[in-house]
Design a protein around this motif. Structure first.
Motif, short mmCIF file in Angstrom:
data_model
loop_
_atom_site.label_atom_id
_atom_site.label_comp_id
_atom_site.label_asym_id
_atom_site.label_seq_id
_atom_site.Cartn_x
_atom_site.Cartn_y
_atom_site.Cartn_z
N LYS A 52 5.77 7.77 55.76
CA LYS A 52 6.89 6.73 55.54
C LYS A 52 7.66 7.46 54.28
N ASN A 53 7.65 6.83 53.12
CA ASN A 53 8.54 7.11 52.00
C ASN A 53 7.57 7.75 50.80
N PHE A 54 6.54 8.09 51.18
CA PHE A 54 5.49 8.59 50.10
C PHE A 54 4.63 10.06 50.71
N LYS A 55 3.91 10.74 49.83
CA LYS A 55 3.28 11.70 50.23
C LYS A 55 1.91 11.32 50.34
N LEU A 64 -17.20 11.49 51.95
CA LEU A 64 -16.13 10.43 51.26
C LEU A 64 -15.03 11.53 51.36
N TYR A 65 -13.79 10.68 51.76
CA TYR A 65 -12.30 11.12 51.65
C TYR A 65 -11.75 10.40 50.42
N PHE A 66 -11.18 11.35 49.68
CA PHE A 66 -10.59 10.61 48.52
C PHE A 66 -9.01 10.88 48.88
N ILE A 67 -8.24 9.68 49.01
CA ILE A 67 -6.67 9.77 49.58
C ILE A 67 -6.03 8.98 48.53
N VAL A 68 -4.95 9.84 47.88
CA VAL A 68 -3.98 9.43 46.96
C VAL A 68 -2.73 9.36 47.54
N GLY A 69 -1.96 8.21 47.53
CA GLY A 69 -0.52 8.15 47.78
C GLY A 69 0.31 8.12 46.55
N VAL A 70 1.39 9.11 46.81
CA VAL A 70 2.10 9.42 45.55
C VAL A 70 3.58 9.70 46.12
N ASP A 71 4.73 9.38 44.96
CA ASP A 71 5.89 9.39 45.28
C ASP A 71 6.38 11.03 45.48
N THR A 73 8.15 12.73 43.71
CA THR A 73 8.16 13.61 42.52
C THR A 73 6.95 14.21 42.00
N GLU A 74 5.82 13.74 42.50
CA GLU A 74 4.41 14.17 42.18
C GLU A 74 4.12 15.56 42.60
N ASN A 75 3.66 16.39 41.77
CA ASN A 75 3.03 17.72 42.23
C ASN A 75 1.88 17.27 43.07
N GLU A 76 1.77 17.97 44.35
CA GLU A 76 0.57 17.73 45.02
C GLU A 76 -0.63 18.56 44.46
N GLY A 120 -0.48 3.25 37.80
CA GLY A 120 -0.12 4.22 38.62
C GLY A 120 0.41 5.85 37.87
N ARG A 121 -0.01 5.52 36.68
CA ARG A 121 0.34 7.08 35.76
C ARG A 121 -1.14 7.57 35.39
N ILE A 122 -1.42 8.94 35.25
CA ILE A 122 -2.60 9.55 34.87
C ILE A 122 -2.29 9.56 33.38
#
Length: 142
Positions: A52-55, A64-71, A73-76, A120-122
């Motif tokens: 959709k509108n994010f990565k 376990l799967y660790f899944i992170v949704g980001v906009d 602008t974030e570096n994968e 939402g910020r590290i």
């Protein structure tokens, strides 16, 4: 900015979900679709995908799967580093973390995650600083 962090087992059951966006009524359908897409991918495929509108950035550690949704602008690669740091921090605290550690110590798992990511910020990546307040709470509880 991070939109959510999910920990999911191989059967598709969510073990931990931390959202920084998305209203509650959207979460169930989005989560189901994201989990289905990530679990269907082969190990040889890339750990990044558009949704959709994010990565989505994900990584599998044991069961376990660790899944992170980001906009967009974030570096994968920075998010993969975050995922790895989360796993290492869990390993350090739980001494070889497994799915059962997360399930039976959900409050501690959330506290560790909240020490690392806020709104939402590290905010912190140093494992000693992340674990210090949790260990202080553990000592106070004894």
């Amino acid at each position: 900015m991070l939109k959510f962090i999910l920990l999911v087992n191989k059967q598709g059951q969510t073990r931990l979900a931390q959202y920084y966006e998305h209203p509650e009524h959207e979460r169930v359908s989005i989560e189901r679709d994201i989990i289905r897409k990530c679990l269907a991918r082969e190990d040889s495929q890339c750990s990044f995908l558009e949704y959709k509108n994010f990565k989505l950035v994900y990584r599998r550690y044991a069961s376990l799967y660790f899944i992170v949704g980001v906009d967009h602008t974030e570096n994968e690669l920075a998010i993969l580093e975050l995922i790895h740091n989360i796993v290492e921090t869990y390993d350090k605290y739980f001494d070889k973390v497994c799915e059962l550690d997360i399930m039976f110590n959900l409050d501690k798992a959330y506290m560790i995650l909240e020490e690392m990511v806020m709104n939402g910020r590290i905010v912190e990546m140093n494992q000693n600083r992340i674990l210090l307040p949790i260990r202080v709470m553990d000592q106070a509880a004894q």
